[in-house]
Design a protein around this motif. Sequence first.
Motif, PDB file in Angstrom:
ATOM      1  N   PHE B  35       0.840  -1.198   0.000  1.00 17.48           N
ATOM      2  CA  PHE B  35       0.000   0.000   0.000  1.00 17.48           C
ATOM      3  C   PHE B  35       0.873   1.245   0.000  1.00 17.48           C
ATOM      4  O   PHE B  35       2.017   1.211   0.443  1.00 17.48           O
ATOM      5  CB  PHE B  35      -0.863   0.100   1.274  1.00 17.48           C
ATOM      6  CG  PHE B  35      -1.326  -1.205   1.828  1.00 17.48           C
ATOM      7  CD1 PHE B  35      -0.518  -1.959   2.654  1.00 17.48           C
ATOM      8  CD2 PHE B  35      -2.589  -1.679   1.547  1.00 17.48           C
ATOM      9  CE1 PHE B  35      -0.935  -3.158   3.176  1.00 17.48           C
ATOM     10  CE2 PHE B  35      -3.027  -2.872   2.068  1.00 17.48           C
ATOM     11  CZ  PHE B  35      -2.196  -3.620   2.890  1.00 17.48           C
ATOM     12  N   TYR B  37       0.387   5.343   1.340  1.00 19.67           N
ATOM     13  CA  TYR B  37      -0.416   6.342   2.022  1.00 19.67           C
ATOM     14  C   TYR B  37       0.264   7.697   1.906  1.00 19.67           C
ATOM     15  O   TYR B  37       1.485   7.790   1.851  1.00 19.67           O
ATOM     16  CB  TYR B  37      -0.583   6.001   3.508  1.00 19.67           C
ATOM     17  CG  TYR B  37      -1.586   4.919   3.787  1.00 19.67           C
ATOM     18  CD1 TYR B  37      -1.235   3.574   3.708  1.00 19.67           C
ATOM     19  CD2 TYR B  37      -2.896   5.229   4.132  1.00 19.67           C
ATOM     20  CE1 TYR B  37      -2.155   2.581   3.968  1.00 19.67           C
ATOM     21  CE2 TYR B  37      -3.829   4.240   4.392  1.00 19.67           C
ATOM     22  CZ  TYR B  37      -3.446   2.919   4.307  1.00 19.67           C
ATOM     23  OH  TYR B  37      -4.372   1.938   4.563  1.00 19.67           O
ATOM     24  N   GLN B  39       0.545  11.502   3.779  1.00 17.74           N
ATOM     25  CA  GLN B  39       0.293  12.208   5.036  1.00 17.74           C
ATOM     26  C   GLN B  39       0.634  13.685   4.850  1.00 17.74           C
ATOM     27  O   GLN B  39       1.804  14.080   4.933  1.00 17.74           O
ATOM     28  CB  GLN B  39       1.094  11.602   6.192  1.00 17.74           C
ATOM     29  CG  GLN B  39       0.711  12.173   7.557  1.00 17.74           C
ATOM     30  CD  GLN B  39       1.409  11.462   8.701  1.00 17.74           C
ATOM     31  OE1 GLN B  39       2.600  11.166   8.635  1.00 17.74           O
ATOM     32  NE2 GLN B  39       0.662  11.177   9.770  1.00 17.74           N
ATOM     33  N   GLY B  43      -1.553  15.931   9.101  1.00 15.18           N
ATOM     34  CA  GLY B  43      -1.317  14.723   9.896  1.00 15.18           C
ATOM     35  C   GLY B  43      -2.183  13.534   9.558  1.00 15.18           C
ATOM     36  O   GLY B  43      -1.874  12.418   9.980  1.00 15.18           O
ATOM     37  N   MET B  45      -3.528  10.456   7.632  1.00 18.77           N
ATOM     38  CA  MET B  45      -3.058   9.520   6.610  1.00 18.77           C
ATOM     39  C   MET B  45      -4.175   9.265   5.604  1.00 18.77           C
ATOM     40  O   MET B  45      -5.318   9.001   5.978  1.00 18.77           O
ATOM     41  CB  MET B  45      -2.673   8.193   7.257  1.00 18.77           C
ATOM     42  CG  MET B  45      -1.563   8.292   8.286  1.00 18.77           C
ATOM     43  SD  MET B  45       0.048   8.329   7.530  1.00 18.77           S
ATOM     44  CE  MET B  45       0.247   6.615   7.103  1.00 18.77           C
ATOM     45  N   PHE B  47      -5.226   6.926   2.270  1.00 18.29           N
ATOM     46  CA  PHE B  47      -4.930   5.767   1.437  1.00 18.29           C
ATOM     47  C   PHE B  47      -4.880   6.184  -0.038  1.00 18.29           C
ATOM     48  O   PHE B  47      -5.741   6.910  -0.517  1.00 18.29           O
ATOM     49  CB  PHE B  47      -6.020   4.715   1.643  1.00 18.29           C
ATOM     50  CG  PHE B  47      -6.000   3.599   0.629  1.00 18.29           C
ATOM     51  CD1 PHE B  47      -6.906   3.577  -0.411  1.00 18.29           C
ATOM     52  CD2 PHE B  47      -5.066   2.592   0.717  1.00 18.29           C
ATOM     53  CE1 PHE B  47      -6.896   2.556  -1.345  1.00 18.29           C
ATOM     54  CE2 PHE B  47      -5.044   1.568  -0.214  1.00 18.29           C
ATOM     55  CZ  PHE B  47      -5.959   1.554  -1.245  1.00 18.29           C
ATOM     56  N   TYR B  50      -3.341   0.272  -3.703  1.00 19.16           N
ATOM     57  CA  TYR B  50      -3.086  -1.073  -3.172  1.00 19.16           C
ATOM     58  C   TYR B  50      -2.669  -2.010  -4.311  1.00 19.16           C
ATOM     59  O   TYR B  50      -3.191  -1.930  -5.419  1.00 19.16           O
ATOM     60  CB  TYR B  50      -4.357  -1.615  -2.514  1.00 19.16           C
ATOM     61  CG  TYR B  50      -4.343  -3.105  -2.250  1.00 19.16           C
ATOM     62  CD1 TYR B  50      -4.938  -4.010  -3.134  1.00 19.16           C
ATOM     63  CD2 TYR B  50      -3.716  -3.611  -1.118  1.00 19.16           C
ATOM     64  CE1 TYR B  50      -4.915  -5.365  -2.891  1.00 19.16           C
ATOM     65  CE2 TYR B  50      -3.693  -4.969  -0.865  1.00 19.16           C
ATOM     66  CZ  TYR B  50      -4.306  -5.835  -1.759  1.00 19.16           C
ATOM     67  OH  TYR B  50      -4.273  -7.184  -1.510  1.00 19.16           O
ATOM     68  N   PHE B  91       4.127   7.219   2.555  1.00 20.20           N
ATOM     69  CA  PHE B  91       4.548   6.006   3.231  1.00 20.20           C
ATOM     70  C   PHE B  91       4.164   4.778   2.417  1.00 20.20           C
ATOM     71  O   PHE B  91       3.030   4.648   1.965  1.00 20.20           O
ATOM     72  CB  PHE B  91       3.890   5.899   4.618  1.00 20.20           C
ATOM     73  CG  PHE B  91       4.358   6.928   5.608  1.00 20.20           C
ATOM     74  CD1 PHE B  91       3.617   8.066   5.837  1.00 20.20           C
ATOM     75  CD2 PHE B  91       5.535   6.738   6.305  1.00 20.20           C
ATOM     76  CE1 PHE B  91       4.042   9.020   6.745  1.00 20.20           C
ATOM     77  CE2 PHE B  91       5.967   7.684   7.225  1.00 20.20           C
ATOM     78  CZ  PHE B  91       5.227   8.825   7.445  1.00 20.20           C
ATOM     79  N   ARG B  95       1.313  -5.776   4.309  1.00 20.74           N
ATOM     80  CA  ARG B  95       0.727  -6.679   5.287  1.00 20.74           C
ATOM     81  C   ARG B  95       0.606  -8.049   4.651  1.00 20.74           C
ATOM     82  O   ARG B  95       0.245  -8.169   3.479  1.00 20.74           O
ATOM     83  CB  ARG B  95      -0.645  -6.195   5.744  1.00 20.74           C
ATOM     84  CG  ARG B  95      -1.229  -7.065   6.864  1.00 20.74           C
ATOM     85  CD  ARG B  95      -2.455  -6.463   7.507  1.00 20.74           C
ATOM     86  NE  ARG B  95      -3.615  -6.495   6.655  1.00 20.74           N
ATOM     87  CZ  ARG B  95      -4.237  -5.413   6.232  1.00 20.74           C
ATOM     88  NH1 ARG B  95      -3.814  -4.219   6.570  1.00 20.74           N
ATOM     89  NH2 ARG B  95      -5.282  -5.517   5.462  1.00 20.74           N
ATOM     90  N   LYS B 101      -1.295  -7.091  11.053  1.00 22.13           N
ATOM     91  CA  LYS B 101      -0.267  -6.087  11.319  1.00 22.13           C
ATOM     92  C   LYS B 101       0.210  -5.475  10.020  1.00 22.13           C
ATOM     93  O   LYS B 101       0.670  -6.183   9.121  1.00 22.13           O
ATOM     94  CB  LYS B 101       0.893  -6.769  12.036  1.00 22.13           C
ATOM     95  CG  LYS B 101       1.974  -5.859  12.524  1.00 22.13           C
ATOM     96  CD  LYS B 101       2.957  -6.662  13.371  1.00 22.13           C
ATOM     97  CE  LYS B 101       4.023  -5.781  13.974  1.00 22.13           C
ATOM     98  NZ  LYS B 101       4.894  -6.548  14.888  1.00 22.13           N
ATOM     99  N   THR B 102       0.091  -4.146   9.898  1.00 19.78           N
ATOM    100  CA  THR B 102       0.602  -3.426   8.733  1.00 19.78           C
ATOM    101  C   THR B 102       1.930  -2.788   9.103  1.00 19.78           C
ATOM    102  O   THR B 102       2.037  -2.119  10.130  1.00 19.78           O
ATOM    103  CB  THR B 102      -0.398  -2.338   8.283  1.00 19.78           C
ATOM    104  OG1 THR B 102      -1.656  -2.951   7.993  1.00 19.78           O
ATOM    105  CG2 THR B 102       0.113  -1.623   7.044  1.00 19.78           C
ATOM    106  N   PHE B 104       4.909  -0.168   8.136  1.00 14.76           N
ATOM    107  CA  PHE B 104       5.144   1.042   7.349  1.00 14.76           C
ATOM    108  C   PHE B 104       6.645   1.313   7.224  1.00 14.76           C
ATOM    109  O   PHE B 104       7.429   1.001   8.131  1.00 14.76           O
ATOM    110  CB  PHE B 104       4.503   2.257   8.029  1.00 14.76           C
ATOM    111  CG  PHE B 104       3.007   2.315   7.893  1.00 14.76           C
ATOM    112  CD1 PHE B 104       2.185   1.548   8.705  1.00 14.76           C
ATOM    113  CD2 PHE B 104       2.422   3.142   6.951  1.00 14.76           C
ATOM    114  CE1 PHE B 104       0.806   1.609   8.587  1.00 14.76           C
ATOM    115  CE2 PHE B 104       1.044   3.210   6.823  1.00 14.76           C
ATOM    116  CZ  PHE B 104       0.244   2.441   7.642  1.00 14.76           C
ATOM    117  N   GLY B 105       7.020   1.940   6.108  1.00 14.77           N
ATOM    118  CA  GLY B 105       8.373   2.447   5.950  1.00 14.77           C
ATOM    119  C   GLY B 105       8.531   3.779   6.672  1.00 14.77           C
ATOM    120  O   GLY B 105       7.576   4.297   7.262  1.00 14.77           O
ATOM    121  N   ALA B 106       9.732   4.340   6.595  1.00 13.57           N
ATOM    122  CA  ALA B 106      10.024   5.599   7.296  1.00 13.57           C
ATOM    123  C   ALA B 106       9.498   6.818   6.557  1.00 13.57           C
ATOM    124  O   ALA B 106       9.436   7.909   7.122  1.00 13.57           O
ATOM    125  CB  ALA B 106      11.530   5.733   7.511  1.00 13.57           C
TER     126      ALA B 106
END
Lengths: 115, 114
Positions: B35, B37, B39, B43, B45, B47, B50, B91, B95, B101-102, B104-106
Amino acid sequence: GAGVSQSPRYKVAKRGQDVALRCDPISGHVSLFWYQQALGQGPEFLTYFQNEAQLDKSGLPSDRFFAERPEGSVSTLKIQRTQQEDSAVYLCASSFNRDREYEQYFGPGTRLTVT
Amino acid sequence: AQKITQTQPGMFVQEKEAVTLDCTYDTSDQSYGLFWYKQPSSGEMIFLIYQGSYDEQNATEGRYSLNFQKARKSANLVISASQLGDSAMYFCAMRAAGGFKTIFGAGTRLFVKA
């Protein structure tokens, strides 16, 4: 509004205090996620609910963190005896159901500052 | 364990040009979802797009497309015709299929110049 809402938007707590963060997901959304986002980082998974069942809490950093969603809608993330390292933005997200969980709708977050 | 790597802390693009944001991932799962996202500074997020690991076609959503190269374990986001409103953090996330649990990268901060 129809989006995910979170309250409070900002919370300042003294070290050692307990805090409770609220999430109101989109009505009818089955799945609910909590994330912790430190400054300059990506969100980190904390926990997942499907309706009222907490199916994954593997991301909760310690036993001071507790989440609930008793009626399958509103959720509360509670942090006991807050520490400075708990300072972060706490994000809540919901999705319609398991089939569409790739499309998560996020709330604006609660910025927690522990002094 | 799953891992997402975004190697570009910041990117600049001229308005109306296309830009590619890089994402590589590591997983031992056979079936997974990727995915992206956005931001903004507010602030929240948002979508964007996918891609399922078994999808043969690259995903597209309006000006967003995902350049999925499974063998290279990369899932780059391409934004065409950049707009000033595209300035934000982006980002990449993944998953495992059936998981909760998803990861995320930095993130990559994109700046669109007028």
